[in-house]
Design a protein around this motif. Structure first.
Motif, short mmCIF file in Angstrom:
data_model
loop_
_atom_site.label_atom_id
_atom_site.label_comp_id
_atom_site.label_asym_id
_atom_site.label_seq_id
_atom_site.Cartn_x
_atom_site.Cartn_y
_atom_site.Cartn_z
N ASP A 61 35.50 18.92 25.18
CA ASP A 61 34.94 20.26 24.97
C ASP A 61 34.73 20.92 26.33
OD1 ASP A 61 33.87 22.40 23.61
OD2 ASP A 61 31.85 21.54 23.53
N ASP A 62 35.33 22.12 26.53
CA ASP A 62 35.15 22.85 27.78
C ASP A 62 33.75 23.41 27.89
OD1 ASP A 62 37.76 22.39 28.36
OD2 ASP A 62 38.43 24.46 28.14
N LYS A 63 33.13 23.23 29.06
CA LYS A 63 31.81 23.80 29.35
C LYS A 63 31.97 24.73 30.54
CE LYS A 63 29.63 21.39 26.22
NZ LYS A 63 29.12 22.00 25.01
N THR A 64 31.80 26.02 30.32
CA THR A 64 31.98 27.01 31.37
C THR A 64 30.75 27.06 32.27
OG1 THR A 64 33.42 28.33 29.96
CG2 THR A 64 32.42 29.45 31.84
N LEU A 65 30.99 26.98 33.58
CA LEU A 65 29.91 27.04 34.56
C LEU A 65 29.72 28.43 35.13
CD1 LEU A 65 30.73 23.81 36.57
CD2 LEU A 65 28.83 24.14 35.01
N GLN A 66 30.82 29.12 35.40
CA GLN A 66 30.70 30.39 36.09
C GLN A 66 31.98 31.19 35.95
OE1 GLN A 66 28.89 32.88 36.98
NE2 GLN A 66 27.65 31.69 38.39
N PHE A 67 31.82 32.52 36.10
CA PHE A 67 32.96 33.44 36.13
C PHE A 67 32.98 34.12 37.49
CE2 PHE A 67 31.41 33.43 31.68
CZ PHE A 67 32.53 32.91 31.06
N PHE A 68 34.17 34.39 37.99
CA PHE A 68 34.34 35.06 39.28
C PHE A 68 35.29 36.22 39.09
CE2 PHE A 68 33.18 30.70 40.02
CZ PHE A 68 32.27 30.76 41.08
N GLY A 73 35.07 34.84 46.11
CA GLY A 73 35.84 33.67 46.50
C GLY A 73 35.18 32.42 45.96
N LEU A 74 35.97 31.36 45.84
CA LEU A 74 35.43 30.13 45.31
C LEU A 74 36.34 28.96 45.64
CD1 LEU A 74 36.24 29.52 41.60
CD2 LEU A 74 37.19 31.50 42.79
#
Length: 194
Positions: A61-68, A73-74
């Motif tokens: 199951d994908d768990k999203t941490l953050q959107f950019f 930059g990342l």
């Protein structure tokens, strides 16, 4: 590593200009994996156009941490710095224009910029902003209900709600897509009608 802060620190523009030729510009479609979980991060990613998601796999199951988004930059920082396998995957959610700067040049840039007056203060400010953001997210997960987290998202980062597909927002909030639909429905019913 610091290209997305160049407008905030214009006195360092000679460094930005010097390292621009070492960046690789890519136009990529949505769903392009830029870094795979388990691989060692060797590139710093700058987003000129588009949207990128950082997530990890939790038993399938994908768990999203953050959107950019644009001008951000990342990288997977622990992986990038320590040459260890990344605990996250980074992928585009929209057709995107990105720049990749190899680790070798990031290290050279950091060595050069570190001699500038105020560099340490600048780095502390950058890391403090990121730390505050992640701390507030953690506190919100502990303190707030999913409905409150969604309302915070609407207030503080409405562009996420406007641009990101619902199933990724649900993952980011730690709820199912069904639960997110209920939250949205409940909020819509509570809006005043004029």
């Amino acid at each position: 590593m610091l290209f997305h802060f160049k407008d905030q620190f214009p006195h360092l523009s000679t460094y930005w200009d010097k390292y621009l030729p070492h960046q690789k510009r890519l136009e990529v479609p949505a769903k392009t994996i830029l870094l795979e979980e388990g691989k060692v991060s060797q590139q710093y990613i700058y987003i000129e156009k588009g949207c990128v998601r950082a997530f990890f796999n939790n038993n399938g199951d994908d768990k999203t941490l953050q959107f950019f988004f644009e001008n951000e930059g990342l990288t997977s920082l622990p992986s990038f710095v320590n040459d260890t396998p990344s605990d996250i995957t980074i992928e585009t959610l929209e057709p995107s224009v990105i720049y990749l700067l190899p680790k070798k040049y990031v290290s050279q840039l950091m060595d050069e910029v570190s001699h500038e007056p105020g560099f340490l203060k600048m780095m502390l400010q950058i890391f403090a902003r990121r730390q505050m953001h992640y701390s507030s997210l953690l506190i919100s997960f502990i303190r707030d209900t999913p409905e409150q987290r969604y309302q915070n998202l609407l207030t503080e980062r409405p562009h996420i709600v406007q641009r990101i597909p619902q199933h990724y927002i649900a993952s980011y909030l730690g709820v199912s897509t069904v639960h997110l639909s209920r939250i949205k429905s409940k909020l819509a019913k509570g809006k005043p009608h004029f």
